[in-house]
Design an enzyme around this catalytic site. Structure first.
Site, PDB file in Angstrom:
ATOM      1  N   ARG A   1       0.753  -1.067  -0.081  1.00 14.45           N
ATOM      2  CA  ARG A   1      -0.006  -0.071  -0.147  1.00 14.45           C
ATOM      3  C   ARG A   1       0.786   1.068   0.009  1.00 14.45           C
ATOM      4  NH1 ARG A   1      -0.830   2.982   4.109  1.00 14.45           N
ATOM      5  NH2 ARG A   1       0.136   2.495   6.038  1.00 14.45           N
ATOM      6  N   LEU A   2       0.433   2.452  -0.338  1.00 17.48           N
ATOM      7  CA  LEU A   2       0.838   3.747  -0.141  1.00 17.48           C
ATOM      8  C   LEU A   2      -0.204   4.405   0.559  1.00 17.48           C
ATOM      9  CD1 LEU A   2       2.032   4.546  -3.816  1.00 17.48           C
ATOM     10  CD2 LEU A   2       3.521   3.882  -1.847  1.00 17.48           C
ATOM     11  N   ASP A   3       0.378   5.418   1.506  1.00 15.64           N
ATOM     12  CA  ASP A   3      -0.471   6.181   2.277  1.00 15.64           C
ATOM     13  C   ASP A   3      -1.533   7.111   1.370  1.00 15.64           C
ATOM     14  OD1 ASP A   3       0.669   5.360   4.534  1.00 15.64           O
ATOM     15  OD2 ASP A   3       2.111   6.872   4.596  1.00 15.64           O
ATOM     16  N   ARG A   4      -2.761   7.336   1.938  1.00 13.71           N
ATOM     17  CA  ARG A   4      -3.790   8.163   1.372  1.00 13.71           C
ATOM     18  C   ARG A   4      -3.085   9.498   0.552  1.00 13.71           C
ATOM     19  NH1 ARG A   4      -8.216  10.580   5.014  1.00 13.71           N
ATOM     20  NH2 ARG A   4      -6.226  11.621   5.639  1.00 13.71           N
TER      21      ARG A   4
END
Length: 188
Positions: free
Chosen positions: A141-144
C-alpha cells in the site's frame, strides 16, 4: 459499544513514542490508527488528554483510550473509480495511485478505495485475496496522501510471489519526495 484500554507504561517501554506504544496494544490495529486516535483527542496520559503522537512515555504513565468497535468486514463492492493503469496482463496490474485515494477499506473509509476500483475493473473473483477479503488484489500500500506506482495481483499465487519479492527486497522500490521550504529535524 466501545472498549476501554487503560495500561501503565512499563520501565522497558519508557521512551517509546505514544503512537508506537499504543499501536502495539491489542485492539489498536496499527500505528497510524493510534495516531488518528491521538489526533482525535481520544487518548489520555495520567488522566490528561494528550494530542501529540510524539509524546514519549515514562515508566508508570497510565495511558487510556476508548477503542471504537471494529466494523464488521463485508465484501468489497466494485465502484467505478478511474485507474491510471500503466501495465496489465493476466497476472498483475501496475497502476499509478493518485494522491487522496485510500488503498483498502478501513475505519472511516468503507468505500471509494483502490480495492473498490480494482473489484470494479477485474471482478472480485479475479483478484488475489492473500491479504484478506477486504483487500482484494492489494500487494502493498501507499498512504492516502502519497501518489506512485503500485502493484495489484489477479490471483493468490501472484500476490504471494510479489509480496515475497518485496519482503526479500528483490523487487526494487524507490521513493522520491519533493520538498519546498525548510523541514525541522524530526519532521516531515
Amino acid at each position: 459499544m466501545d472498549d476501554r484500554l487503560e495500561q501503565e507504561v512499563s520501565p522497558t517501554e519508557a521512551g517509546q513514542r505514544l503512537d508506537a506504544w499504543l499501536g502495539s496494544r491489542t485492539g489498536v490495529p496499527s500505528r497510524s490508527a493510534a495516531a488518528r486516535l491521538i489526533e482525535e483527542g481520544e487518548v489520555t496520559v495520567n488522566g490528561v488528554p494528550e494530542d501529540s503522537k510524539r509524546y514519549t512515555g515514562r515508566a508508570g504513565d497510565v495511558i487510556a483510550v476508548e477503542l471504537p468497535e471494529p466494523a464488521a468486514a463485508g465484501p468489497v463492492i466494485g465502484e467505478p473509480i478511474p485507474l491510471d493503469i500503466r501495465f496489465e496482463d493476466e497476472y498483475l496490474i501496475v497502476l499509478s495511485k493518485q494522491r487522496g485515494l485510500v488503498c483498502h477499506p478501513a475505519h472511516g473509509h468503507d468505500s471509494g478505495t483502490l480495492a473498490n476500483a480494482l473489484v470494479c475493473h477485474c471482478g472480485i473473483d479475479h483478484l488475489g485475496t492473500v491479504q484478506g477479503e477486504d483487500r482484494p488484489g492489494i500487494v502493498h500500500r501507499l498512504d492516502r496522501d502519497t501518489s506512485g506506482l503500485m502493484l495489484a495481483a489477479k490471483d493468490d499465487d501472484t500476490q504471494r510471489a510479489l509480496q515475497n519479492l518485496i519482503r526479500t527486497r528483490t523487487l526494487d522500490r524507490r521513493y522520491i519526495a519533493l520538498v519546498h521550504g525548510g523541514i525541522a529535524m524530526g519532521e516531515g
